[in-house]
Each structure stands twice: as C-alpha cells, then as structure tokens.
Motif scaffolding. Structure first.
Motif, PDB file in Angstrom:
ATOM      1  N   THR A 134      40.934  75.995 -19.863  1.00  0.00           N
ATOM      2  CA  THR A 134      41.614  74.706 -19.703  1.00  0.00           C
ATOM      3  C   THR A 134      40.837  73.824 -18.737  1.00  0.00           C
ATOM      4  O   THR A 134      40.105  74.325 -17.869  1.00  0.00           O
ATOM      5  CB  THR A 134      43.042  74.884 -19.162  1.00  0.00           C
ATOM      6  N   THR A 135      40.990  72.517 -18.887  1.00  0.00           N
ATOM      7  CA  THR A 135      40.465  71.623 -17.870  1.00  0.00           C
ATOM      8  C   THR A 135      41.294  71.771 -16.593  1.00  0.00           C
ATOM      9  O   THR A 135      42.338  72.408 -16.566  1.00  0.00           O
ATOM     10  CB  THR A 135      40.509  70.166 -18.355  1.00  0.00           C
ATOM     11  N   VAL A 180      35.422  77.303 -23.261  1.00  0.00           N
ATOM     12  CA  VAL A 180      35.901  76.013 -23.759  1.00  0.00           C
ATOM     13  C   VAL A 180      37.125  75.603 -22.954  1.00  0.00           C
ATOM     14  O   VAL A 180      38.109  76.344 -22.883  1.00  0.00           O
ATOM     15  CB  VAL A 180      36.250  76.081 -25.259  1.00  0.00           C
ATOM     16  N   ARG A 181      37.044  74.428 -22.346  1.00  0.00           N
ATOM     17  CA  ARG A 181      38.154  73.899 -21.559  1.00  0.00           C
ATOM     18  C   ARG A 181      38.744  72.674 -22.262  1.00  0.00           C
ATOM     19  O   ARG A 181      38.275  71.554 -22.057  1.00  0.00           O
ATOM     20  CB  ARG A 181      37.697  73.507 -20.162  1.00  0.00           C
ATOM     21  N   PRO A 182      39.759  72.857 -23.098  1.00  0.00           N
ATOM     22  CA  PRO A 182      40.410  71.702 -23.719  1.00  0.00           C
ATOM     23  C   PRO A 182      41.258  70.958 -22.689  1.00  0.00           C
ATOM     24  O   PRO A 182      41.778  71.554 -21.747  1.00  0.00           O
ATOM     25  CB  PRO A 182      41.301  72.319 -24.802  1.00  0.00           C
ATOM     26  N   SER A 183      41.415  69.656 -22.886  1.00  0.00           N
ATOM     27  CA  SER A 183      42.383  68.920 -22.081  1.00  0.00           C
ATOM     28  C   SER A 183      43.787  69.311 -22.539  1.00  0.00           C
ATOM     29  O   SER A 183      43.959  70.197 -23.377  1.00  0.00           O
ATOM     30  CB  SER A 183      42.138  67.411 -22.173  1.00  0.00           C
ATOM     31  N   PHE A 184      44.809  68.688 -22.001  1.00  0.00           N
ATOM     32  CA  PHE A 184      46.183  69.116 -22.244  1.00  0.00           C
ATOM     33  C   PHE A 184      46.492  69.127 -23.742  1.00  0.00           C
ATOM     34  O   PHE A 184      46.264  68.146 -24.446  1.00  0.00           O
ATOM     35  CB  PHE A 184      47.162  68.191 -21.519  1.00  0.00           C
ATOM     36  N   GLY A 212      39.749  63.226 -20.242  1.00  0.00           N
ATOM     37  CA  GLY A 212      40.758  62.642 -21.116  1.00  0.00           C
ATOM     38  C   GLY A 212      42.096  63.313 -20.914  1.00  0.00           C
ATOM     39  O   GLY A 212      42.203  64.336 -20.225  1.00  0.00           O
ATOM     40  N   TYR A 213      43.122  62.744 -21.537  1.00  0.00           N
ATOM     41  CA  TYR A 213      44.474  63.240 -21.353  1.00  0.00           C
ATOM     42  C   TYR A 213      44.806  64.419 -22.267  1.00  0.00           C
ATOM     43  O   TYR A 213      45.378  65.417 -21.819  1.00  0.00           O
ATOM     44  CB  TYR A 213      45.487  62.113 -21.571  1.00  0.00           C
TER      45      TYR A 213
END
Length: 245
Positions: A134-135, A180-184, A212-213
């Motif tokens: 995660t981000t 991999v760090r996806p945003s929310f 990004g959000y």
C-alpha cells in the motif's frame, strides 16, 4: 525458471480483489496458473475448471508451508516463474485493526521458507515475487495526498505496520521482487483510467513520484498482470511501484 515451457504463475490471495483481477488477465494470456485458496469453491465459481484448463486450484492456507510449497512447483524439480501475493486480512473498524494483524508478514515468511526448502530438496529456478502492499509506507517522503494522512497513519496504522515488515522481508531476502503499492482501493470495478506509476528503490530512494487518491482493485490487478507478469518490465525488478489513477 525461464525455458521453452509455458510460463507458470503462482497466486496467493486470488479469490477476489487485486489478485483475482490479475489472475483473470494472466489466464487469458495462456499461462499456466496455480492458485492457493482456503475455499476453492469460491474461486471455481468465478473461474470454472472446464473454461479454464490452465488453472490449478489448491486448497490450503498461505501461512502453511506445505500448502504453499505445493503451489511453487511448475513441474517436478522446477519452480514457477512468477509469484503473486495479494493476501490480506479483514479490517475490524471498531478496533482499527485486522482480524489477523500479522497476515502479510507471516505470508512473506512462509513463502520464503517454502522456496528455501524446495531449493534444499533440489528444485531449481528463481521466481520473481510480486507482492501487493500500500502507499503511505515510503521512507523517502510523503507518497499520499495530505488529506489522506489521518486515514493512513491513524485508522490504517495496524495493517500498514504489517505490510512494512512484509516489504522488509522481501527486500532483504535475496529473491527478485517487485513490491506494488496501490493508492486507496475503494472499489472493485475495472475502469479505462490510465494508471500512473512512481518508482522507488528501497535502498537508494525515489526515482519518480505518482501521488493520487484512489485506484480500483481491478485496475491494480490489471496493471500487475499486464506490466509485471506479461510484459515483465525490467525497470520494476527489485523496486517498489506506487500506482494510482
């Protein structure tokens, strides 16, 4: 181990969300896939065996070394080519924790132990490990919008601490990896939005930013499949990819 055989990818946590989206795209490419599920019926209801002959579903838990080991062999004595781990726990909002606060770190430890055991027993190969994190975890500056800081560092403090340990175990493992760090991720559906990507080297720092959000789970899974599994973009090897839309 890359050779003339059809590539084989092992999936952990592919019954839904990011993992399922990545699995669907990978199956469509013709690659052989192995998925470990606690409840195989959940996955086979979505991906029926008759329609997906290149999918092998194994019943078991990602914290069980024997079950994980079963999924890591493409054929006798040869490890799979790639590994995708998207395991995670259920958030208990009333306590701001997870039903298993160590789900990701334990999964990483078991995966690395299984690889070591198989190699000790003679298996060959060097799978590329792709782990979904995660981000909000960067050690090289803010990687989330300012408005998201309270959510990430207060409400999600426990799951994020777990993912930090998972990441550190992979980085120090000596294996090839991409974190991999996806945003929310607030929704499931696939969109046509372009995925923006930032890259960090876990040792030397940020190469590029993408703040990004949100990103949907399906868009994150699509990016993992297309960029890391199918294209095998070398720029992400042993790096952290921050993705958002």
């Amino acid at each position: 181990m890359a050779d003339t055989q059809i590539q084989t990818v092992a999936f952990f946590g592919a019954s839904g969300g990011v993992g399922l989206a990545a699995l669907k795209k990978t199956l469509a490419s013709g690659r052989q896939c192995v998925a470990l599920c606690r409840n195989p019926a959940k996955l086979t209801a979505i991906l029926p065996p008759d329609s997906n002959p290149n999918l092998r579903v194994v019943q078991g838990n990602a914290h069980d070394v024997a079950a994980v080991s079963t999924c890591l062999l493409a054929r006798p004595g040869v490890l799979v080519d790639q590994i995708v781990s998207t395991i995670g726990g259920a958030l208990v909002m009333s306590k701001m924790t997870l039903d298993d606060p160590q789900v990701c770190q334990k999964g990483a430890a078991v995966l690395l132990e299984a690889l070591a055991n198989l190699r000790r027993d003679g298996a060959v190969g060097r799978p590329h490990i792709i782990a979904c994190s995660t981000t909000g975890l960067s050690r090289f500056g803010r990687d989330i919008p300012v408005a998201m800081v309270p959510l990430y560092h207060v409400v999600l403090k426990v799951p994020h601490a777990d993912k930090v340990i998972m990441e550190d175990r992979l980085v120090s493992s000596g294996e090839d990896f991409t974190i991999v760090r996806p945003s929310f991720m607030a929704s499931e559906e696939e969109t046509t939005k372009k995925v923006r990507v930032g890259i960090e080297d876990p040792k030397t720092g940020r190469k590029s930013a993408a703040i990004g959000y949100t990103i949907t789970k399906s868009d994150a899974g699509r990016w993992i499949a297309e960029t890391l599994l199918l294209k095998k973009s070398a720029e992400y090897t042993n790096k952290i990819a921050m993705i958002t839309t």
